[in-house]
Design an enzyme around this catalytic site. Structure first.
Site, PDB file in Angstrom:
ATOM      1  CD  GLN A 244      66.745  38.212  41.782  1.00 21.95           C
ATOM      2  OE1 GLN A 244      66.108  39.213  41.473  1.00 21.95           O
ATOM      3  NE2 GLN A 244      66.907  37.840  43.050  1.00 21.95           N
TER       4      GLN A 244
ATOM      5  NE  ARG B 124      63.764  44.056  34.502  1.00 22.81           N
ATOM      6  CZ  ARG B 124      63.227  43.511  35.603  1.00 22.81           C
ATOM      7  NH1 ARG B 124      61.925  43.580  35.815  1.00 22.81           N
ATOM      8  NH2 ARG B 124      63.992  42.912  36.484  1.00 22.81           N
TER       9      ARG B 124
ATOM     10  NE  ARG C 183      68.437  42.548  41.680  1.00 22.84           N
ATOM     11  CZ  ARG C 183      67.483  42.718  40.770  1.00 22.84           C
ATOM     12  NH1 ARG C 183      66.404  41.973  40.813  1.00 22.84           N
ATOM     13  NH2 ARG C 183      67.615  43.601  39.789  1.00 22.84           N
TER      14      ARG C 183
ATOM     15  CG  HIS D  27      67.403  38.831  36.336  1.00 19.53           C
ATOM     16  ND1 HIS D  27      67.907  40.114  36.474  1.00 19.53           N
ATOM     17  CD2 HIS D  27      66.262  38.805  37.078  1.00 19.53           C
ATOM     18  CE1 HIS D  27      67.106  40.811  37.264  1.00 19.53           C
ATOM     19  NE2 HIS D  27      66.111  40.043  37.655  1.00 19.53           N
TER      20      HIS D  27
ATOM     21  CG  ASP E 135      61.566  33.103  37.495  1.00 15.40           C
ATOM     22  OD1 ASP E 135      60.770  33.887  38.041  1.00 15.40           O
ATOM     23  OD2 ASP E 135      62.268  33.416  36.512  1.00 15.40           O
TER      24      ASP E 135
ATOM     25  CB  CYS F  57      64.175  36.208  41.042  1.00 18.17           C
ATOM     26  SG  CYS F  57      62.981  35.837  39.751  1.00 18.17           S
TER      27      CYS F  57
HETATM   28  N1  NVA Z   1      61.952  35.128  34.577  1.00 18.66           N
HETATM   29  C1  NVA Z   1      61.226  36.285  35.020  1.00 18.66           C
HETATM   30  C2  NVA Z   1      62.006  37.028  36.059  1.00 18.66           C
HETATM   31  C3  NVA Z   1      61.327  38.245  36.598  1.00 18.66           C
HETATM   32  C4  NVA Z   1      62.167  39.017  37.565  1.00 18.66           C
HETATM   33  C5  NVA Z   1      60.935  37.190  33.827  1.00 18.66           C
HETATM   34  O1  NVA Z   1      61.803  37.319  32.948  1.00 18.66           O
HETATM   35  O2  NVA Z   1      59.841  37.731  33.753  1.00 18.66           O
HETATM   36  N1   CP Z   2      63.390  40.041  40.654  1.00 19.31           N
HETATM   37  C1   CP Z   2      63.193  41.128  39.893  1.00 19.31           C
HETATM   38  O1   CP Z   2      63.985  41.464  39.010  1.00 19.31           O
HETATM   39  O2   CP Z   2      62.069  41.819  40.221  1.00 19.31           O
HETATM   40  P1   CP Z   2      61.404  43.023  39.412  1.00 19.31           P
HETATM   41  O3   CP Z   2      60.834  42.444  38.137  1.00 19.31           O
HETATM   42  O4   CP Z   2      60.329  43.531  40.336  1.00 19.31           O
HETATM   43  O5   CP Z   2      62.440  44.054  39.121  1.00 19.31           O
END
Ligand code: NVA
Ligand code: CP
Length: 313
Positions: free
Chosen positions: A132, A102, A296, A129, A228, A268
């Site tokens: 997800q 990540r 997930r 992502h 989101d 998500c």
């Molecule tokens: N769009 C959000 C998703 C978090 C799971 C982010 O990138 O923070």
């Molecule tokens: N939806 C998702 O990726 O959640 P986290 O940021 O908690 O991993």
């Protein structure tokens, strides 16, 4: 060797296989049946941003499949002290069998993958992502495309309408890629200044999405409404500006009422009730967010099985 960096890395028939495997793996898990095809395999998880779901789902999933995990963050590894990502990839991938990352810019995960000896999975970048959306689609199929005997019909996605209300972010980009591959349409509504960019999203076919100024129009007759956070990780400095820009992009019961009567709501997570979605919607009968979060783990177990062992069953 394959990586999973973007949704478009796999073909439709590979997704059909993954959804079937996820259903089978989930069934075994629910029946307390041991399934440990990844004994002696190790997953390295590298987090440059916070996480709850991604960490727990990959970590628990890997242990359940008989493997083990190594958890690294920027702060507690040399990556936070400017060791080149290419060198980190060369070293880490000599000691583990699969890597999940990540991070921020998508180019960073591409540089890691280019120097990795083992498969790399995108656990979220600024642009995408895919894990997800894999879970979201599996959740939709469970509700709309699976019969009593657990037969999975991924074809149930074809021709569907998904309403995306909110930011033109990593989730939105990934929805567009999924629509292009699996044959559904995304109705996108974002505030101006936060539009999706089809070049960044990496889609070729503009028929897979339609843009709406008004989020209510995007929701009309949708099979699924999804949103989101207004401010994604890495964009915190824009929080205040975004809060006012997105005020009309809150998914509420009036928006849900414009969608099909049996439309689902997905997010998500993590969610901010009263910002991008009202409590009434996210905690209401059309919301499937908890199944979505749990899935997930099941889809990622199928994904790791596929990347490490190939086609099973
Ligand atoms: N769009 C959000 C998703 C978090 C799971 C982010 O990138 O923070
Ligand atoms: N939806 C998702 O990726 O959640 P986290 O940021 O908690 O991993």
């Amino acid at each position: 060797m394959r990586h999973y960096l973007q949704f478009k890395d796999f073909r439709a028939e590979e997704y059909a296989h993954l959804f079937e495997r996820a259903a089978s793996i989930k069934r075994r898990f629910k029946n307390y049946e041991r399934y440990q095809p990844l004994a002696d395999r190790t997953l390295a998880m590298i987090f440059e941003k916070a996480s709850t779901r991604t960490r727990v789902s990959f970590e628990a999933g890997m242990y359940q499949m008989g493997g083990s995990v190594v958890h690294l963050t920027t702060g507690d590894s040399q990556m936070g002290r400017a060791e080149p990502i290419e060198d980190s990839a060369r070293v880490i991938s000599r000691m583990v069998d699969i890597v999940m990352i990540r991070t921020f810019e998508h180019t960073k995960i591409e540089r890691f993958a280019a120097n990795s000896r083992v498969p790399v999975i995108n656990g979220l970048t600024n642009e995408f992502h895919p894990c997800q959306i894999l879970a979201d689609l599996f959740t939709f199929i469970e509700v709309r495309g699976m019969n009593q005997r657990g037969i999975v019909d991924a074809g149930c996605l074809k021709g569907r309408v998904v309403a995306w209300v909110g930011d033109g972010n990593n989730m939105a980009n990934t929805w567009l890629q999924a629509a292009e591959i699996l044959g559904f349409t995304v109705h996108v509504s974002t505030p101006s200044g936060y539009e999706i960019d089809p070049v960044v999203a990496g889609i070729k076919n503009s028929d897979c999405y339609k843009v709406f100024k008004n989020p209510r129009d995007a929701c009309r007759d949708a099979d699924l409404v999804t949103t989101d956070v207004w401010t994604s990780m890495g964009f915190e400095a824009e929080n205040e500006t975004r809060r006012s820009a997105f005020a009309d992009w809150r998914v509420d019961s009036a928006m849900m009422a414009l969608a099909k009567p049996d439309a689902l709501f997905m997010h998500c997570l993590p969610a901010h009730r009263g910002e991008e979605v009202t409590a009434e919607v996210i905690d209401g009968p059309q919301s499937v967010v908890w199944d979505e979060a749990e899935n997930r783990m099941h889809v990622q177990k199928a994904l790791m099985e596929y990347l490490l062992l190939g086609r099973i069953g």
